[in-house]
Design an enzyme around this catalytic site. Structure first.
Site, PDB file in Angstrom:
ATOM      1  N   SER A   1      14.190  40.725  19.152  1.00  0.00           N
ATOM      2  CA  SER A   1      14.125  42.107  19.659  1.00  0.00           C
ATOM      3  C   SER A   1      15.309  42.428  20.563  1.00  0.00           C
ATOM      4  O   SER A   1      15.958  43.471  20.421  1.00  0.00           O
ATOM      5  CB  SER A   1      12.821  42.323  20.432  1.00  0.00           C
ATOM      6  OG  SER A   1      11.705  42.114  19.609  1.00  0.00           O
TER       7      SER A   1
ATOM      8  N   ARG B   1       8.030  51.241   3.345  1.00  0.00           N
ATOM      9  CA  ARG B   1       7.805  51.396   4.786  1.00  0.00           C
ATOM     10  C   ARG B   1       8.400  52.733   5.253  1.00  0.00           C
ATOM     11  O   ARG B   1       9.580  53.013   5.028  1.00  0.00           O
ATOM     12  CB  ARG B   1       8.417  50.213   5.556  1.00  0.00           C
ATOM     13  CG  ARG B   1       7.766  48.892   5.188  1.00  0.00           C
ATOM     14  CD  ARG B   1       8.396  47.709   5.892  1.00  0.00           C
ATOM     15  NE  ARG B   1       8.125  47.718   7.333  1.00  0.00           N
ATOM     16  CZ  ARG B   1       8.528  46.748   8.150  1.00  0.00           C
ATOM     17  NH1 ARG B   1       9.235  45.738   7.685  1.00  0.00           N
ATOM     18  NH2 ARG B   1       8.241  46.809   9.441  1.00  0.00           N
TER      19      ARG B   1
ATOM     20  N   SER C   1       5.644  53.388  15.472  1.00  0.00           N
ATOM     21  CA  SER C   1       6.461  52.238  15.852  1.00  0.00           C
ATOM     22  C   SER C   1       7.448  52.601  16.960  1.00  0.00           C
ATOM     23  O   SER C   1       8.178  53.578  16.863  1.00  0.00           O
ATOM     24  CB  SER C   1       7.230  51.725  14.635  1.00  0.00           C
ATOM     25  OG  SER C   1       8.153  50.728  15.029  1.00  0.00           O
ATOM     26  N   SER C   2       7.472  51.770  17.998  1.00  0.00           N
ATOM     27  CA  SER C   2       8.407  52.007  19.099  1.00  0.00           C
ATOM     28  C   SER C   2       9.851  51.841  18.643  1.00  0.00           C
ATOM     29  O   SER C   2      10.780  52.267  19.340  1.00  0.00           O
ATOM     30  CB  SER C   2       8.126  51.038  20.248  1.00  0.00           C
ATOM     31  OG  SER C   2       8.322  49.700  19.827  1.00  0.00           O
TER      32      SER C   2
ATOM     33  N   SER D   1       3.471  50.533  22.337  1.00  0.00           N
ATOM     34  CA  SER D   1       4.460  49.476  22.611  1.00  0.00           C
ATOM     35  C   SER D   1       5.429  49.847  23.725  1.00  0.00           C
ATOM     36  O   SER D   1       6.650  49.699  23.590  1.00  0.00           O
ATOM     37  CB  SER D   1       5.232  49.134  21.337  1.00  0.00           C
ATOM     38  OG  SER D   1       4.361  48.699  20.322  1.00  0.00           O
TER      39      SER D   1
ATOM     40  N   ASP E   1       2.643  42.312  17.784  1.00  0.00           N
ATOM     41  CA  ASP E   1       3.205  41.216  16.988  1.00  0.00           C
ATOM     42  C   ASP E   1       2.497  39.879  17.206  1.00  0.00           C
ATOM     43  O   ASP E   1       2.696  38.943  16.426  1.00  0.00           O
ATOM     44  CB  ASP E   1       4.693  41.042  17.276  1.00  0.00           C
ATOM     45  CG  ASP E   1       5.549  42.044  16.514  1.00  0.00           C
ATOM     46  OD1 ASP E   1       5.033  42.679  15.583  1.00  0.00           O
ATOM     47  OD2 ASP E   1       6.737  42.196  16.858  1.00  0.00           O
TER      48      ASP E   1
ATOM     49  N   ARG F   1       5.411  36.004  10.137  1.00  0.00           N
ATOM     50  CA  ARG F   1       4.359  35.749  11.124  1.00  0.00           C
ATOM     51  C   ARG F   1       3.076  35.200  10.489  1.00  0.00           C
ATOM     52  O   ARG F   1       2.307  34.499  11.140  1.00  0.00           O
ATOM     53  CB  ARG F   1       4.071  37.016  11.934  1.00  0.00           C
ATOM     54  CG  ARG F   1       5.301  37.507  12.671  1.00  0.00           C
ATOM     55  CD  ARG F   1       4.989  38.300  13.914  1.00  0.00           C
ATOM     56  NE  ARG F   1       6.197  38.910  14.443  1.00  0.00           N
ATOM     57  CZ  ARG F   1       7.138  38.270  15.127  1.00  0.00           C
ATOM     58  NH1 ARG F   1       7.000  36.971  15.349  1.00  0.00           N
ATOM     59  NH2 ARG F   1       8.213  38.899  15.558  1.00  0.00           N
TER      60      ARG F   1
END
Length: 407
Positions: free
Chosen positions: A23, A98, A144-145, A172, A291, A365
């Site tokens: 990130s 997406r 989403s941030s 977030s 996450d 993940r």
């Protein structure tokens, strides 16, 4: 490549060096592209960060970022302000599913020239870079941030800066604060008051400096899970971490106390120690750290305790629909899971099945979150090298601390 994890025990005392935060790395890579005078250290060795680096250096007319969602969002904003440059930004089959419309509309409202090449609202997109004069835009806050951060990262290079109004409940927040803190660190003035974020235009180039990326807390989450599932007295040392971290996933320190894991900060390392604390049902709102939902759900399943996780509405637009994937794979192992669009309820497990093959859905993940199950039972991880997206040395690191891995 599939791998088999035999039922294992990890060393009573072990240590792991984890690469820089994906990130932070991706944010700083974009800022370095805008302000080349900065030097970066401890950049993530993840696929996503490598793809980001390559894309920022590319002079091609088509830029393919494969599965890298963060790169798709950040680069959409970046290329929108590259005057005279025309780029088609594309990705994998999943990436084309997406949504990107919310970010594209915000950029268009600022004057950007972006069009859809296939399906409206989704990549691939054609971007014709230009100078953006407008400086006020609104954006839904419950998405989403990364959409928000994408705008903030380019804001200081806009002619008149940016005044961004967020509508509704903000998702977030730690990731937004991370972006703003990094802007502050390089000398870009900004403020976040109520639902309005302001970033001033850069009237002069910031002074050169070296920026060091903190190690990735999301990657650390799998070791918190291992500590929770290990025997009392097990110590796992991880580096390099800060007590005042910018990363939202550092909430792991508080969350895993519930599972008997105490965290000690010492000289840029953290030491995780398994205590004899009795564990019971767990509930938590993960709006600000979605996450780590997979890691926590698998931890609770392996500890045979029920859990309720909420604030998970962004998981449906990740590498896969993570809520459906979690339900499917935990139920293969013998668990029972109920999901909604934004929550997961795990029932108390009675048994954990052995030698189950876990699908990973092109999602790093999924592979890593299920690995700690091997402290309880043997398990097969399908397409195991998907971990390269964020943590390429994951399996090597697990082998080094005692995991029995067969390829």
């Amino acid at each position: 490549m599939h791998i088999t994890l035999q039922k294992s025990e990890i060393a009573k005392q072990c240590s792991v060096q984890i690469t820089g935060s994906k990130s932070e790395s991706n944010r700083l890579l974009l800022l370095k592209a805008l302000y080349p005078q900065f030097e970066l250290e401890n950049i993530s060795n993840s696929d996503d960060s490598n793809l980001m680096t390559k894309a920022l250096a590319s002079t091609d007319a088509i830029v393919d970022i494969h599965h890298a969602g963060t790169a798709m969002r950040f680069l959409t904003a970046f290329f929108a302000i590259q005057e005279g440059r025309e780029v088609t930004l594309t990705g994998s089959k999943r990436m084309k599913e997406r949504p990107i419309q919310i970010l594209v509309e915000a950029l268009q409202n600022l004057g950007a020239d972006i069009t859809y090449e296939e399906n409206f609202g989704y990549p691939p997109i054609k971007i014709k870079g230009k100078k953006l004069i407008k400086n006020k835009v609104s954006l839904q806050a419950n998405v989403s941030s990364q959409y928000i951060s994408a705008l903030l990262l380019i804001a200081s290079r806009l002619e008149n800066g940016l005044e961004l109004t967020l509508e509704g409940k903000i998702t977030s927040v730690p990731y937004i604060n991370m972006t703003l803190s990094l802007l502050s660190e390089i000398g870009i003035e900004n403020s976040f008051n109520g639902n309005t974020i302001t970033v001033n235009p850069s009237t002069q180039n910031p002074r050169p400096k070296t920026l060091v990326v903190e190690s990735d807390w999301s990657s650390a989450s799998y070791y918190f899970s291992l500590a929770a599932l290990s025997s009392v007295g097990t110590e796992i040392t991880l580096s390099s971490y800060k007590k005042d971290s910018l990363q939202g996933d550092s909430v792991l320190v508080e969350i895993y106390k519930h599972f008997g894991v105490e965290t000690q900060f010492e000289n840029n390392t953290i030491i995780l120690t398994k205590t004899n604390k009795e564990v019971g049902p767990f509930s938590f709102d993960l709006t600000h750290a979605p996450d780590i939902a997979q890691t926590i759900a698998v931890t609770c399943f392996a500890l045979k305790i029920p859990c309720d996780l909420t604030g998970l509405h962004t998981l449906k637009i990740k590498e896969t629909d993570r809520l459906v994937a979690l339900k499917t794979e935990i139920e293969k192992l013998g668990g029972q899971v109920d999901i909604t669009d934004a929550s997961l309820h795990l029932h108390k497990a009675e048994t954990i099945k052995s030698d189950v093959s876990i699908a990973t859905y092109n999602d790093h993940r999924m592979a890593m979150a299920f690995a700690p199950i091997a402290l309880k039972t043997s398990v097969i991880i399908e397409d195991a090298m998907v971990v390269s997206k964020s943590y390429p040395t994951f399996w090597d690191d697990l082998g080094a601390i005692g995991f029995k891995i067969t390829k």
